[in-house]
Design a protein around this motif. Structure first.
Motif, PDB file in Angstrom:
ATOM      1  N   ALA A 255       0.825  -1.210   0.000  1.00 29.86           N
ATOM      2  CA  ALA A 255       0.000   0.000   0.000  1.00 29.86           C
ATOM      3  C   ALA A 255       0.860   1.261   0.000  1.00 29.86           C
ATOM      4  N   SER A 256       1.963   1.243   0.766  1.00 28.95           N
ATOM      5  CA  SER A 256       2.831   2.422   0.813  1.00 28.95           C
ATOM      6  C   SER A 256       3.521   2.660  -0.530  1.00 28.95           C
ATOM      7  N   MET A 257       3.878   1.583  -1.227  1.00 32.92           N
ATOM      8  CA  MET A 257       4.484   1.723  -2.554  1.00 32.92           C
ATOM      9  C   MET A 257       3.485   2.302  -3.552  1.00 32.92           C
ATOM     10  N   SER A 258       2.286   1.722  -3.592  1.00 31.51           N
ATOM     11  CA  SER A 258       1.277   2.202  -4.541  1.00 31.51           C
ATOM     12  C   SER A 258       0.813   3.611  -4.200  1.00 31.51           C
ATOM     13  N   MET A 259       0.718   3.915  -2.884  1.00 25.30           N
ATOM     14  CA  MET A 259       0.310   5.244  -2.448  1.00 25.30           C
ATOM     15  C   MET A 259       1.331   6.292  -2.902  1.00 25.30           C
ATOM     16  N   THR A 260       2.609   5.921  -2.858  1.00 30.18           N
ATOM     17  CA  THR A 260       3.675   6.830  -3.272  1.00 30.18           C
ATOM     18  C   THR A 260       3.649   7.073  -4.779  1.00 30.18           C
ATOM     19  N   LEU A 261       3.294   6.050  -5.568  1.00 25.61           N
ATOM     20  CA  LEU A 261       3.413   6.124  -7.027  1.00 25.61           C
ATOM     21  C   LEU A 261       2.108   6.466  -7.744  1.00 25.61           C
ATOM     22  N   THR A 262       0.959   6.301  -7.069  1.00 23.48           N
ATOM     23  CA  THR A 262      -0.320   6.532  -7.746  1.00 23.48           C
ATOM     24  C   THR A 262      -0.492   7.989  -8.171  1.00 23.48           C
ATOM     25  N   LEU A 263      -0.172   8.920  -7.272  1.00 21.47           N
ATOM     26  CA  LEU A 263      -0.304  10.342  -7.621  1.00 21.47           C
ATOM     27  C   LEU A 263       0.591  10.721  -8.805  1.00 21.47           C
ATOM     28  N   PRO A 264       1.895  10.379  -8.802  1.00 21.16           N
ATOM     29  CA  PRO A 264       2.727  10.682  -9.974  1.00 21.16           C
ATOM     30  C   PRO A 264       2.212  10.026 -11.255  1.00 21.16           C
ATOM     31  N   TRP A 265       1.646   8.806 -11.141  1.00 23.46           N
ATOM     32  CA  TRP A 265       1.111   8.114 -12.320  1.00 23.46           C
ATOM     33  C   TRP A 265      -0.069   8.886 -12.916  1.00 23.46           C
ATOM     34  N   PHE A 266      -0.952   9.376 -12.055  1.00 19.39           N
ATOM     35  CA  PHE A 266      -2.067  10.194 -12.525  1.00 19.39           C
ATOM     36  C   PHE A 266      -1.555  11.498 -13.140  1.00 19.39           C
ATOM     37  N   LYS A 267      -0.571  12.095 -12.485  1.00 16.34           N
ATOM     38  CA  LYS A 267      -0.077  13.402 -12.912  1.00 16.34           C
ATOM     39  C   LYS A 267       0.620  13.355 -14.270  1.00 16.34           C
ATOM     40  N   MET A 268       1.363  12.283 -14.547  1.00 16.65           N
ATOM     41  CA  MET A 268       2.170  12.206 -15.761  1.00 16.65           C
ATOM     42  C   MET A 268       1.376  11.772 -16.990  1.00 16.65           C
ATOM     43  N   ASN A 269       0.116  11.356 -16.791  1.00 18.99           N
ATOM     44  CA  ASN A 269      -0.710  10.917 -17.924  1.00 18.99           C
ATOM     45  C   ASN A 269      -1.845  11.909 -18.166  1.00 18.99           C
ATOM     46  N   ASN A 270      -1.878  12.449 -19.381  1.00 20.74           N
ATOM     47  CA  ASN A 270      -2.885  13.457 -19.720  1.00 20.74           C
ATOM     48  C   ASN A 270      -4.302  12.906 -19.671  1.00 20.74           C
ATOM     49  N   GLN A 271      -4.450  11.600 -19.900  1.00 22.80           N
ATOM     50  CA  GLN A 271      -5.788  10.994 -19.854  1.00 22.80           C
ATOM     51  C   GLN A 271      -6.358  10.982 -18.435  1.00 22.80           C
ATOM     52  N   LEU A 272      -5.489  11.151 -17.442  1.00 24.31           N
ATOM     53  CA  LEU A 272      -5.926  11.115 -16.053  1.00 24.31           C
ATOM     54  C   LEU A 272      -5.843  12.517 -15.438  1.00 24.31           C
ATOM     55  N   GLY A 273      -4.762  12.831 -14.722  1.00 28.10           N
ATOM     56  CA  GLY A 273      -4.627  14.169 -14.142  1.00 28.10           C
ATOM     57  C   GLY A 273      -4.896  14.201 -12.647  1.00 28.10           C
ATOM     58  N   ILE A 274      -4.544  15.335 -12.020  1.00 29.94           N
ATOM     59  CA  ILE A 274      -4.652  15.492 -10.567  1.00 29.94           C
ATOM     60  C   ILE A 274      -6.100  15.442 -10.081  1.00 29.94           C
ATOM     61  N   SER A 275      -7.013  16.093 -10.807  1.00 34.71           N
ATOM     62  CA  SER A 275      -8.408  16.124 -10.357  1.00 34.71           C
ATOM     63  C   SER A 275      -9.003  14.722 -10.338  1.00 34.71           C
ATOM     64  N   GLN A 276      -8.644  13.919 -11.362  1.00 34.87           N
ATOM     65  CA  GLN A 276      -9.138  12.546 -11.396  1.00 34.87           C
ATOM     66  C   GLN A 276      -8.546  11.710 -10.255  1.00 34.87           C
ATOM     67  N   TYR A 277      -7.326  12.050  -9.862  1.00 35.81           N
ATOM     68  CA  TYR A 277      -6.704  11.347  -8.731  1.00 35.81           C
ATOM     69  C   TYR A 277      -7.531  11.544  -7.461  1.00 35.81           C
ATOM     70  N   GLY A 278      -7.937  12.786  -7.211  1.00 35.10           N
ATOM     71  CA  GLY A 278      -8.752  13.072  -6.026  1.00 35.10           C
ATOM     72  C   GLY A 278     -10.067  12.318  -6.041  1.00 35.10           C
ATOM     73  N   ILE A 279     -10.692  12.265  -7.228  1.00 33.94           N
ATOM     74  CA  ILE A 279     -11.960  11.540  -7.355  1.00 33.94           C
ATOM     75  C   ILE A 279     -11.744  10.047  -7.111  1.00 33.94           C
ATOM     76  N   ALA A 280     -10.665   9.499  -7.706  1.00 38.62           N
ATOM     77  CA  ALA A 280     -10.379   8.067  -7.558  1.00 38.62           C
ATOM     78  C   ALA A 280     -10.141   7.693  -6.101  1.00 38.62           C
ATOM     79  N   MET A 281      -9.406   8.530  -5.364  1.00 35.73           N
ATOM     80  CA  MET A 281      -9.128   8.244  -3.960  1.00 35.73           C
ATOM     81  C   MET A 281     -10.388   8.345  -3.109  1.00 35.73           C
ATOM     82  N   ALA A 282     -11.270   9.296  -3.464  1.00 34.78           N
ATOM     83  CA  ALA A 282     -12.545   9.415  -2.753  1.00 34.78           C
ATOM     84  C   ALA A 282     -13.396   8.170  -2.988  1.00 34.78           C
ATOM     85  N   ILE A 283     -13.395   7.652  -4.225  1.00 32.99           N
ATOM     86  CA  ILE A 283     -14.144   6.434  -4.557  1.00 32.99           C
ATOM     87  C   ILE A 283     -13.561   5.235  -3.805  1.00 32.99           C
TER      88      ILE A 283
END
Length: 424
Positions: A255-283
């Protein structure tokens, strides 16, 4: 004849009384459980809001994320080094007093922070010192809670009790984060500090009325160090319990590994982005919320617990593996919901199994060791994830992380001693 009638009536009264007593013993929502839960709710909500306010204050006064990280480390490190000793201490002392004293110390320390902030006298070293004090108190408080729940609720309701605790904690976190920023902006960080300190003191006051059975232990027969060694030997020799420790450790590490890398993964892909990261974590959090809700309402049969444990672990791994190979946000949203639900099932079953299988005089030590392993491996997972993420594609790291997690649960599915400890 009259004598026979009287005897029969007395027997009927006895049966009725025994039935009533049994029903009372089988109640989940007894006064001790309610007091323990509501005290937790008040202090957790206050703590979540306090955490947000503190970050706002540090960034506002210093602009330093490094200092913010240092504060977070200061609250975690005591758990790594002190928890094993705390477990042995708890098993030898009155658990109610430990709850009251640790909450009272935390409350007074944070109230002083609030007063210092309101008078303009607050310094960074004060925040770090209080962070260490509160971290040390949590080393004693959290294992005490974990070891007390089985002694204040019926064994048949233990899974529901843990799920209810986790459900309320998750809901409280959601509420705290939802209102935290708003409260800081409206009333200011210093008032929020005071609010959190008072919430701890209120929790300590209500805990004075909890009745927790004392652990039967002969202090004359063993010293503190012998008692601690006995706890280590117990954990080492309990095969099923050892596998649960491995699962807890690997769950937190992954969980700590994925938690560390999930935000950068969302940020570096235009199909996703920071706002989608917040929604995904809320879900994901909402999925956990529903998972805990399900176990707090439904009665999971004893023989089905092991299968629920294995499939929840496998599902957790598969959802993250699929996440690592897709950029479809709608699919990711579904995966994160299922992932959160599965994690809730896994955590609740591990918690209740440990509480059921460990004797009361060893329970605090067992949970303290568990927290030590979890706290130590999470920073390690974050460091490894950060290093690998700079050298290998992030999605490959996440894929490999959860592929190993999947292998672990497939292996656990073949172990009879794990099945026995989960189905207790």
């Amino acid at each position: 004849m009259e004598k026979g009638i009287e005897t029969k009536g007395e027997e009927s009264d006895l049966v009725i009384n025994l039935g009533t007593e049994k029903r009372l013993r089988e109640k989940l929502w007894n006064i001790n459980f309610i007091l323990l839960l509501q005290g937790q709710l008040v202090s957790i909500f206050g703590n979540t809001v306090y955490d947000i306010a503190l970050r706002f204050w540090i960034l506002d006064k210093t602009g330093s994320t490094a200092l913010m990280g240092l504060f977070m480390a200061a609250t975690v490190l005591p758990e790594v080094f002190i928890s094993p000793f705390a477990g042995a201490f708890i098993d030898r002392h009155d658990r109610k007093k430990i709850l009251v004293i640790t909450d009272a110390i935390s409350g007074l320390a944070i109230v002083l922070i609030g007063i210092a902030a309101m008078t303009g006298a607050l310094k960074i070293w004060m925040i770090l010192l209080v962070g260490i004090i509160v971290g040390i108190c949590s080393c004693f408080f959290n294992p005490t809670i974990d070891s007390s729940i089985p002694d204040i609720v019926p064994k048949s309701k233990l899974l529901k009790a843990n799920s209810t605790f986790s459900l309320m904690t998750t809901g409280n976190d959601i509420a705290g984060y939802a209102f935290g920023s708003f409260l800081v902006q409206i009333i200011g960080a210093p008032i929020v500090f005071l609010f959190n300190g008072i919430s701890f003191l209120f929790s300590a006051a209500t805990e004075c009325f909890i009745k927790i059975p004392k652990i039967e232990i002969s202090l004359e027969d063993s010293s503190f160090w012998e008692d601690m060694k006995a706890g280590i030997n117990f954990v080492k020799n309990a095969k099923g319990l050892k596998y649960l420790y491995v699962t807890i450790s690997f769950l937190n590490f992954s969980a700590s590994m994925s938690m560390t890398l999930t935000l950068p993964w969302f940020k570096m892909n235009n199909q996703l982005g920071i706002s989608q990261y917040g929604i995904a974590m809320a879900i994901n959090t909402f999925g956990m919320f529903l998972g805990f809700t399900s176990l707090s309402i439904l009665e999971l049969k004893k023989e089905n617990k092991f299968y629920a444990f294995i499939w929840s672990g496998i599902t957790t791994a598969i959802t993250m593996i699929i996440f690592s190979i897709t950029l479809n946000f709608h699919l990711i949203a579904v995966l994160f919901f299922i992932n959160g639900f599965s994690i809730a099932i896994t955590n609740s079953l591990i918690q209740s199994s440990m509480q059921n299988s460990v004797p009361s005089n060893m329970r605090s030590k067992a949970f303290a060791f568990s927290r030590t392993l979890s706290s130590a491996l999470m920073p390690l997972g974050m460091v490894i994830a950060g290093v690998l993420g700079e050298r290998i594609n992030i999605n490959i790291v996440i894929f490999a992380d959860y592929a190993m997690y999947l292998v672990l649960f497939i292996y656990l599915s073949f172990l009879s001693n794990v099945k026995e400890i989960i189905n207790i």
